[in-house]
Design a protein around this motif. Structure first.
Motif, PDB file in Angstrom:
ATOM      1  N   MET B 127      26.027  51.308  47.267  1.00 41.63           N
ATOM      2  CA  MET B 127      27.186  52.203  46.832  1.00 41.63           C
ATOM      3  C   MET B 127      27.450  51.679  45.327  1.00 41.63           C
ATOM      4  N   ILE B 128      27.608  50.427  44.949  1.00 44.17           N
ATOM      5  CA  ILE B 128      27.901  50.279  43.549  1.00 44.17           C
ATOM      6  C   ILE B 128      26.796  50.406  42.752  1.00 44.17           C
ATOM      7  N   LEU B 129      25.596  49.783  43.052  1.00 42.07           N
ATOM      8  CA  LEU B 129      24.440  49.616  42.044  1.00 42.07           C
ATOM      9  C   LEU B 129      23.453  50.731  42.301  1.00 42.07           C
ATOM     10  N   TRP B 187      27.667  41.933  49.270  1.00 36.81           N
ATOM     11  CA  TRP B 187      27.107  42.748  48.177  1.00 36.81           C
ATOM     12  C   TRP B 187      27.359  41.531  46.886  1.00 36.81           C
ATOM     13  N   VAL B 188      28.374  40.738  47.047  1.00 40.59           N
ATOM     14  CA  VAL B 188      28.480  39.783  45.885  1.00 40.59           C
ATOM     15  C   VAL B 188      27.529  38.553  45.927  1.00 40.59           C
ATOM     16  N   GLY B 189      26.884  38.580  47.139  1.00 37.82           N
ATOM     17  CA  GLY B 189      26.022  37.191  47.246  1.00 37.82           C
ATOM     18  C   GLY B 189      26.851  35.900  47.510  1.00 37.82           C
ATOM     19  N   GLU B 303      31.744  45.396  35.414  1.00 35.14           N
ATOM     20  CA  GLU B 303      30.857  46.441  36.167  1.00 35.14           C
ATOM     21  C   GLU B 303      31.726  47.493  36.689  1.00 35.14           C
ATOM     22  N   VAL B 304      33.208  47.042  37.233  1.00 34.47           N
ATOM     23  CA  VAL B 304      33.779  48.305  37.816  1.00 34.47           C
ATOM     24  C   VAL B 304      34.383  48.842  36.831  1.00 34.47           C
ATOM     25  N   TYR B 305      34.492  48.560  35.650  1.00 35.01           N
ATOM     26  CA  TYR B 305      35.028  49.345  34.440  1.00 35.01           C
ATOM     27  C   TYR B 305      33.860  50.084  34.097  1.00 35.01           C
ATOM     28  N   PHE B 306      32.529  49.570  34.018  1.00 33.57           N
ATOM     29  CA  PHE B 306      31.384  50.359  33.820  1.00 33.57           C
ATOM     30  C   PHE B 306      31.508  51.666  34.517  1.00 33.57           C
ATOM     31  N   VAL B 307      32.024  51.527  36.103  1.00 38.70           N
ATOM     32  CA  VAL B 307      31.817  52.713  36.541  1.00 38.70           C
ATOM     33  C   VAL B 307      33.072  53.504  36.481  1.00 38.70           C
ATOM     34  N   ILE B 308      34.140  53.080  36.208  1.00 41.28           N
ATOM     35  CA  ILE B 308      35.244  54.047  36.177  1.00 41.28           C
ATOM     36  C   ILE B 308      35.544  54.663  34.836  1.00 41.28           C
ATOM     37  N   LEU B 349      38.495  36.385  36.514  1.00 39.12           N
ATOM     38  CA  LEU B 349      38.874  35.329  37.522  1.00 39.12           C
ATOM     39  C   LEU B 349      39.767  35.728  38.613  1.00 39.12           C
ATOM     40  N   HIS B 350      40.532  37.068  38.522  1.00 36.75           N
ATOM     41  CA  HIS B 350      41.386  37.560  39.582  1.00 36.75           C
ATOM     42  C   HIS B 350      40.483  37.864  40.790  1.00 36.75           C
ATOM     43  N   HIS B 351      39.121  37.696  40.758  1.00 37.11           N
ATOM     44  CA  HIS B 351      38.412  37.720  42.073  1.00 37.11           C
ATOM     45  C   HIS B 351      38.488  36.411  42.882  1.00 37.11           C
ATOM     46  N   ALA B 368      46.429  38.882  31.960  1.00 45.32           N
ATOM     47  CA  ALA B 368      45.354  39.741  31.412  1.00 45.32           C
ATOM     48  C   ALA B 368      45.027  40.951  32.356  1.00 45.32           C
ATOM     49  N   THR B 369      44.935  40.680  33.586  1.00 46.07           N
ATOM     50  CA  THR B 369      44.760  42.017  34.377  1.00 46.07           C
ATOM     51  C   THR B 369      45.779  42.894  34.440  1.00 46.07           C
ATOM     52  N   MET B 370      46.987  42.504  34.525  1.00 40.66           N
ATOM     53  CA  MET B 370      48.188  43.369  34.466  1.00 40.66           C
ATOM     54  C   MET B 370      48.006  44.296  33.063  1.00 40.66           C
ATOM     55  N   MET B 417      49.476  44.828  42.218  1.00 40.11           N
ATOM     56  CA  MET B 417      50.047  43.859  43.507  1.00 40.11           C
ATOM     57  C   MET B 417      48.775  42.608  43.576  1.00 40.11           C
ATOM     58  N   LEU B 418      47.617  43.092  43.720  1.00 39.14           N
ATOM     59  CA  LEU B 418      46.484  42.036  43.933  1.00 39.14           C
ATOM     60  C   LEU B 418      46.252  41.116  42.623  1.00 39.14           C
ATOM     61  N   ALA B 419      46.898  41.545  41.620  1.00 39.03           N
ATOM     62  CA  ALA B 419      46.743  40.783  40.322  1.00 39.03           C
ATOM     63  C   ALA B 419      47.723  39.568  40.209  1.00 39.03           C
ATOM     64  N   MET B 420      48.819  39.611  41.171  1.00 35.88           N
ATOM     65  CA  MET B 420      49.748  38.718  41.231  1.00 35.88           C
ATOM     66  C   MET B 420      49.268  37.600  42.078  1.00 35.88           C
ATOM     67  N   ALA B 435      40.479  48.213  50.749  1.00 42.93           N
ATOM     68  CA  ALA B 435      40.961  49.331  50.514  1.00 42.93           C
ATOM     69  C   ALA B 435      41.359  49.568  49.149  1.00 42.93           C
ATOM     70  N   HIS B 436      41.873  48.600  48.378  1.00 44.07           N
ATOM     71  CA  HIS B 436      42.077  48.762  46.889  1.00 44.07           C
ATOM     72  C   HIS B 436      40.780  49.328  46.338  1.00 44.07           C
ATOM     73  N   PHE B 437      39.934  48.453  46.399  1.00 44.91           N
ATOM     74  CA  PHE B 437      38.599  48.990  45.706  1.00 44.91           C
ATOM     75  C   PHE B 437      38.026  50.162  46.001  1.00 44.91           C
ATOM     76  N   HIS B 438      38.074  50.336  47.282  1.00 47.11           N
ATOM     77  CA  HIS B 438      37.645  51.979  47.576  1.00 47.11           C
ATOM     78  C   HIS B 438      38.318  52.909  47.147  1.00 47.11           C
ATOM     79  N   VAL B 443      38.067  57.224  42.612  1.00 52.69           N
ATOM     80  CA  VAL B 443      38.316  57.841  41.407  1.00 52.69           C
ATOM     81  C   VAL B 443      36.772  58.145  40.897  1.00 52.69           C
ATOM     82  N   VAL B 444      36.085  57.057  40.956  1.00 52.45           N
ATOM     83  CA  VAL B 444      34.740  57.428  40.577  1.00 52.45           C
ATOM     84  C   VAL B 444      34.026  58.509  41.046  1.00 52.45           C
ATOM     85  N   ILE B 445      34.122  58.629  42.469  1.00 53.61           N
ATOM     86  CA  ILE B 445      33.468  59.569  43.246  1.00 53.61           C
ATOM     87  C   ILE B 445      33.927  60.962  42.997  1.00 53.61           C
TER      88      ILE B 445
HETATM   89  C1  HEM Z   1      44.540  48.509  37.361  1.00 49.48           C
HETATM   90  C2  HEM Z   1      43.396  48.233  37.369  1.00 49.48           C
HETATM   91  C3  HEM Z   1      43.034  47.270  38.284  1.00 49.48           C
HETATM   92  C4  HEM Z   1      43.525  45.933  38.548  1.00 49.48           C
HETATM   93  C5  HEM Z   1      44.945  45.414  38.322  1.00 49.48           C
HETATM   94  C6  HEM Z   1      42.764  45.482  39.643  1.00 49.48           C
HETATM   95  C7  HEM Z   1      42.978  44.186  40.439  1.00 49.48           C
HETATM   96  C8  HEM Z   1      41.943  43.836  41.433  1.00 49.48           C
HETATM   97  C9  HEM Z   1      42.313  42.426  41.907  1.00 49.48           C
HETATM   98  C10 HEM Z   1      43.368  41.404  41.444  1.00 49.48           C
HETATM   99  C11 HEM Z   1      41.008  42.106  42.860  1.00 49.48           C
HETATM  100  C12 HEM Z   1      40.863  40.957  43.477  1.00 49.48           C
HETATM  101  C13 HEM Z   1      41.426  41.043  44.869  1.00 49.48           C
HETATM  102  C14 HEM Z   1      40.896  39.869  45.805  1.00 49.48           C
HETATM  103  O1  HEM Z   1      39.851  39.660  45.923  1.00 49.48           O
HETATM  104  O2  HEM Z   1      41.981  39.109  46.365  1.00 49.48           O
HETATM  105  C15 HEM Z   1      40.492  43.303  42.837  1.00 49.48           C
HETATM  106  C16 HEM Z   1      39.242  43.491  43.431  1.00 49.48           C
HETATM  107  C17 HEM Z   1      38.362  44.558  43.199  1.00 49.48           C
HETATM  108  N1  HEM Z   1      38.621  45.523  42.566  1.00 49.48           N
HETATM  109 FE1  HEM Z   1      40.221  45.927  41.400  1.00 49.48          FE
HETATM  110  N2  HEM Z   1      41.529  46.190  40.037  1.00 49.48           N
HETATM  111  C18 HEM Z   1      41.729  47.250  39.086  1.00 49.48           C
HETATM  112  C19 HEM Z   1      40.806  48.422  38.824  1.00 49.48           C
HETATM  113  C20 HEM Z   1      39.631  48.422  39.475  1.00 49.48           C
HETATM  114  C21 HEM Z   1      38.693  49.246  39.388  1.00 49.48           C
HETATM  115  C22 HEM Z   1      38.795  50.544  37.876  1.00 49.48           C
HETATM  116  C23 HEM Z   1      37.857  49.208  40.150  1.00 49.48           C
HETATM  117  C24 HEM Z   1      36.186  50.047  40.113  1.00 49.48           C
HETATM  118  C25 HEM Z   1      36.172  51.147  39.932  1.00 49.48           C
HETATM  119  C26 HEM Z   1      38.092  47.907  40.944  1.00 49.48           C
HETATM  120  C27 HEM Z   1      37.343  47.651  41.915  1.00 49.48           C
HETATM  121  C28 HEM Z   1      37.305  46.355  42.566  1.00 49.48           C
HETATM  122  C29 HEM Z   1      36.643  45.673  43.481  1.00 49.48           C
HETATM  123  C30 HEM Z   1      34.956  46.256  43.850  1.00 49.48           C
HETATM  124  C31 HEM Z   1      37.152  44.712  44.039  1.00 49.48           C
HETATM  125  C32 HEM Z   1      36.848  43.633  44.865  1.00 49.48           C
HETATM  126  C33 HEM Z   1      35.313  43.588  45.084  1.00 49.48           C
HETATM  127  C34 HEM Z   1      34.950  42.429  46.290  1.00 49.48           C
HETATM  128  O3  HEM Z   1      35.646  41.343  46.292  1.00 49.48           O
HETATM  129  O4  HEM Z   1      34.018  42.543  46.986  1.00 49.48           O
HETATM  130  N3  HEM Z   1      39.127  47.733  40.641  1.00 49.48           N
HETATM  131  N4  HEM Z   1      41.028  44.270  41.988  1.00 49.48           N
END
Ligand code: HEM
Ligand SMILES: [Cu+2]
Lengths: 116, 692
Positions: B127-129, B187-189, B303-308, B349-351, B368-370, B417-420, B435-438, B443-445
């Protein structure tokens, strides 16, 4: 061919190639390498060997960028130079923040213990 | 070289009959693909279409056709990834609680853990690549040169090469379904699961080489688009007049060019571990498994910003067109795109907040994330102010664009929320993150679907069917809500991600809701396919002129629809940011050139396809460790590149008279005329290779 007027050898990026600059780059790099090897073998010759070595390394990089890669501000090379300048902060961010993170991790986890 | 488990022979490497899976589901998939393949081959052969395919598509260097092929690859992979999603949802709804039934040899549900793990790994990777990325690259390929008034990309040959390398990556993943298996490490390996000791099969190798080869293509494409935007703009197209979609393409490709090499290094080191027996990412012997996570996300977050970012660009084009107002805050929109691109480099590093770094490190990355929220917020308000006091028409592209806004709100807030770190510690690795990243990828889809509906008439000369498009949108949206709102909830309830068996029966209602949601998605896919079918069938009544929507604003709507292969008969001079609006106000929108000039166009070439074929055998040889094949393929690539560098005759001339004929034919293209691929009796898709 009527419109075959773009011989690749005439491209400005290719024209900047210069055997003299390449030779100079090679000789300077060799000389500086010898110096750093000497400093590494005999650290006593310099007051701060690490600093001297880093300085020499930076100098080598500069020589290669200028003489081998021809990063200057001429109109054919300016975008390449800009690209390099932009890559530099990214490099600092990626490597610097990673080092910081691993340093912090090292103090708090047994991860580094695993490495031995 | 590392010794592999199981048989190996110099001739066929690790290949053996045992590599063919004996699973009824895969057999079904194979049957489906085989029948489809036979039908397509039969059509090509008996319809005498091989020559057409070769001339018009396989050897083309036309940026529009390359873009169309990128999008086709992306759509096929989107479908494959969707089937994976249906299978995962069905497994989870069946395998909930200790008394849930088991089928096909599984203790619960119908998929063995071994198989389930491959499905989610393939789903994410695809889906991503191989879905989002190629479709976006395809759209940028088609639209950017048109928007800046160029004839083609800066490097048409390189463009074709990027396409075929992407195709090879996709083909390798599809092959892994029928020969061997795919990675089960996500997908992250996840390290050290990807290491030889834990994944001795070929699955991880398929994953590595599919991504590695395709990402070479993406990197080349990024360099090409950047060069095109910087160097190929028409006279008058100053930086302050550049359409927003082109701006976001520039920022997104800068991200690609700087981040994909990091992925290449991460996978390269992993490959060294798996092939040469090094210990970069192993547990012990000097290896550091966290180094992999670090490198992966240094690429992964950009990469996630590359797609958005391109999706933001699409929304910025669609919303003003259908609000019939100029985009609010052009300069801030550009600045926000670059701010997002810039910040995206320092948040990765927020990942892995939970990895164990100290509070100052986590705080730095949290802040930085916020900060990303600020430019994103600027964009949202700009779109809102664009619609404010506008005359909004809700045709399908606009529906998708507005839908994307809502998804962005939801995804952005849950991202915050996840950024805290304190919140992150409690929901990391739960389905809340999924659910967050879907939501974000929605948005991309949504942006993509809007863009496809919006620019389709520009490329093909007729609109997609509106009523069916609306149904597609509404069913898709209903599906999105039904799948992802329950997913957020079960994430809060502690459901971890990647489960093939759910121990907590209290989660069953959410799983059932999500299953209904995926059913709605299935219905929406039906309407999408039907929409394509009906639109092509009734294309004569869906014909459009140059400005398909009657209120378009940017330069690309100046060309006839469909765009002839040379784009602009005469390079346009640009006078304003919304050039078409400017011309409309001056009464010039229908003006044609007074006289035409010869046009120099790049010639078709099979070389990129040949290099792609060698890359395919190279990847195959690497996966199965057939060294003679890898050596031969690599040599083949090098020799082909060298041979191509001697070809001087790479262009041809289209004579002025011919251009005039084509243009006159095309300008007669009003709604209701014409039929098949010809316009006014002129084949627009056909490069006329005469006069060279
Ligand atoms: C307002 C902007 C955003 C913030 C603050 C944010 C924040 C976060 C955070 C903190 C995580 C880590 C969650 C965890 O694993 O505990 C995360 C995961 C993720 N986010 Fe976002 N995100 C943002 C925008 C986006 C965008 C634009 C995309 C893609 C189009 C995206 C895609 C993803 C993906 C793919 C993951 C997790 C991947 C994985 O663990 O398999 N995010 N995000
Ligand atoms: Cu991220």
């Amino acid at each position: 061919m009527a419109h075959d007027d773009h011989d690749p050898l005439n491209h400005p990026e290719v024209r900047v190639a210069s055997g003299r600059a390449y030779a100079a780059a090679f000789l300077i790099a060799m000389a500086l390498m010898t110096v750093s090897l000497y400093v590494a073998r005999h650290p006593a010759v310099a007051p701060h060997p690490m600093l001297v070595l880093s300085g020499v390394a930076a100098f080598v990089v500069a020589v290669q960028l200028l003489l081998l890669l021809k990063l200057d501000f001429s109109s054919t090379q300016i975008w390449t130079s800009v690209t390099f300048a932009l890559a530099f902060p990214l490099f600092v961010i990626a490597v610097g923040l990673s080092l910081w993170m691993f340093h912090s991790l090292d103090a708090r986890t047994m991860l580094m213990g695993l490495m031995r | 070289m590392v010794n592999v488990q199981g048989p190996w022979s110099p001739l066929i490497g690790r290949l053996s009959l045992g590599a063919i899976p004996d699973n009824p589901i895969i057999a079904g998939a194979f049957l489906f693909s085989a029948v489809l393949g036979v039908v397509i081959l039969g059509y090509l052969t008996f319809g005498h279409k091989w020559g057409y395919l070769w001339r018009e598509w396989l050897t083309t260097v036309d940026h529009k056709k390359i873009g169309v092929m990128y999008i086709l690859i992306g759509l096929v992979m989107l479908f494959r990834g969707f089937i994976d999603a249906v299978m995962m949802r069905t497994q989870q709804v069946l395998a909930d609680g200790p008394h849930s039934p088991g089928f096909l040899g599984a203790a619960h549900g119908y998929l063995l853990p071994y198989h389930f793990d491959q499905i989610y790994s393939a789903h994410g990777t695809i889906m991503i690549l191989f879905a989002a990325t190629p479709i976006l690259v395809g759209l940028m390929n088609i639209i950017v040169p048109l928007q800046i008034g160029a004839r083609d990309m800066a490097f048409p040959y390189l463009n074709a090469l990027g396409l075929w390398l992407t195709a090879v990556g996709a083909a390798l993943i599809m092959l892994s379904l029928f020969l061997g298996d795919f990675s089960h490490a996500g997908w992250v390996g996840l390290t050290p699961l990807t290491e030889m000791a834990y994944s001795p099969g070929v699955g991880v190798d398929y994953w590595i080489w599919a991504i590695q080869i395709a990402s070479v293509g993406t990197t080349l494409g990024a360099a090409n688009l950047i060069a095109t935007i910087i160097k190929m703009r028409a006279p008058g197209m100053t930086w302050s007049r550049l359409p927003i979609f082109t701006w976001t393409s520039l920022s997104t490709n800068i991200i690609a060019l700087t981040s994909f090499p990091v992925l290449g290094v991460a996978l390269g080191l992993l490959g060294a571990d798996r092939y040469f027996g090094t210990h970069f990412f192993t547990a012990g012997l000097g290896g550091n498994l966290m180094l992999y996570a670090d490198l992966f996300w240094i690429w992964g977050h950009p990469e996630v910003y590359f797609v958005i970012l391109p999706a933001f660009g699409m929304m910025s084009e669609i919303i003003p067109t259908f609000a019939e107002k100029p985009l609010f805050g052009y300069a801030t929109m550009v600045a926000a795109s670059f701010a997002i691109a810039g910040v995206s480099w320092s948040v990765w590093l927020h990942h892995f907040f939970t990895m164990g770094a100290g509070p100052s490190v986590n705080t730095f990355f949290s802040i930085a994330t916020m900060i990303v929220g600020i430019p994103t917020g600027v964009k949202v308000f700009n779109w809102a102010f664009t619609v404010y006091h506008g005359r909004s028409r809700f045709e399908t592209p606009m529906l998708w664009a507005v839908g994307a806004l809502f998804m962005l709100l939801l995804g952005g807030l849950t991202g915050m929320m996840l950024a805290m770190p304190p919140i992150n510690y409690s929901v990391h690795n739960s389905v809340f993150v999924v659910a967050h990243f879907h939501t974000m990828l929605m948005v991309v889809i949504y942006g993509i679907m809007g863009a496809v509906a919006y620019w389709f008439p520009k490329v093909f000369g007729f609109k997609l069917d509106e009523p069916l498009g609306k149904r597609f949108f509404w069913f898709f949206t209903a599906g999105t809500i039904m799948v992802f709102i329950p997913m957020y909830t079960s994430g809060f309830m502690g459901m971890t991600r990647r489960l093939d068996y759910i121990a907590n029966p209290a989660l069953l209602p959410f799983e059932i809701a999500e299953e209904i949601g995926i059913g709605l998605y299935v219905v929406s896919v039906y309407y999408f396919v039907r929409q394509l079918f009906v639109s092509v069938r009734d294309r004569a009544s869906h014909r459009v002129g140059a400005d398909a929507w009657g209120s378009a604003r940017t330069l690309e709507w100046l060309t006839p629809s469909p765009v002839p292969f040379y784009n602009y008969a005469v390079t346009p001079r640009v006078h304003a940011r919304d050039e078409l609006v400017w011309r409309r106000e001056q009464g010039l929108e229908a003006a044609t050139a007074a006289h035409y000039e010869d046009i120099l166009m790049p010639k078709n070439t099979p070389v990129p396809l040949v290099i792609g074929a060698f890359a395919m055998t190279l990847g195959f040889g690497l996966v199965w460790r057939i060294w003679w094949l890898t050596d031969a393929s690599f040599l083949g690539i090098i020799l082909t590149v060298i041979a191509r560098s001697f070809v001087r005759d790479t262009d041809y001339v289209v004579r002025a008279g011919e251009v005039r004929k084509i243009e006159q034919g095309l300008r007669g293209n009003t709604p209701g005329t014409g039929g098949d691929g010809t316009q006014g009796g002129v084949g627009v898709w056909r490069p006329q290779e005469s006069g060279s």
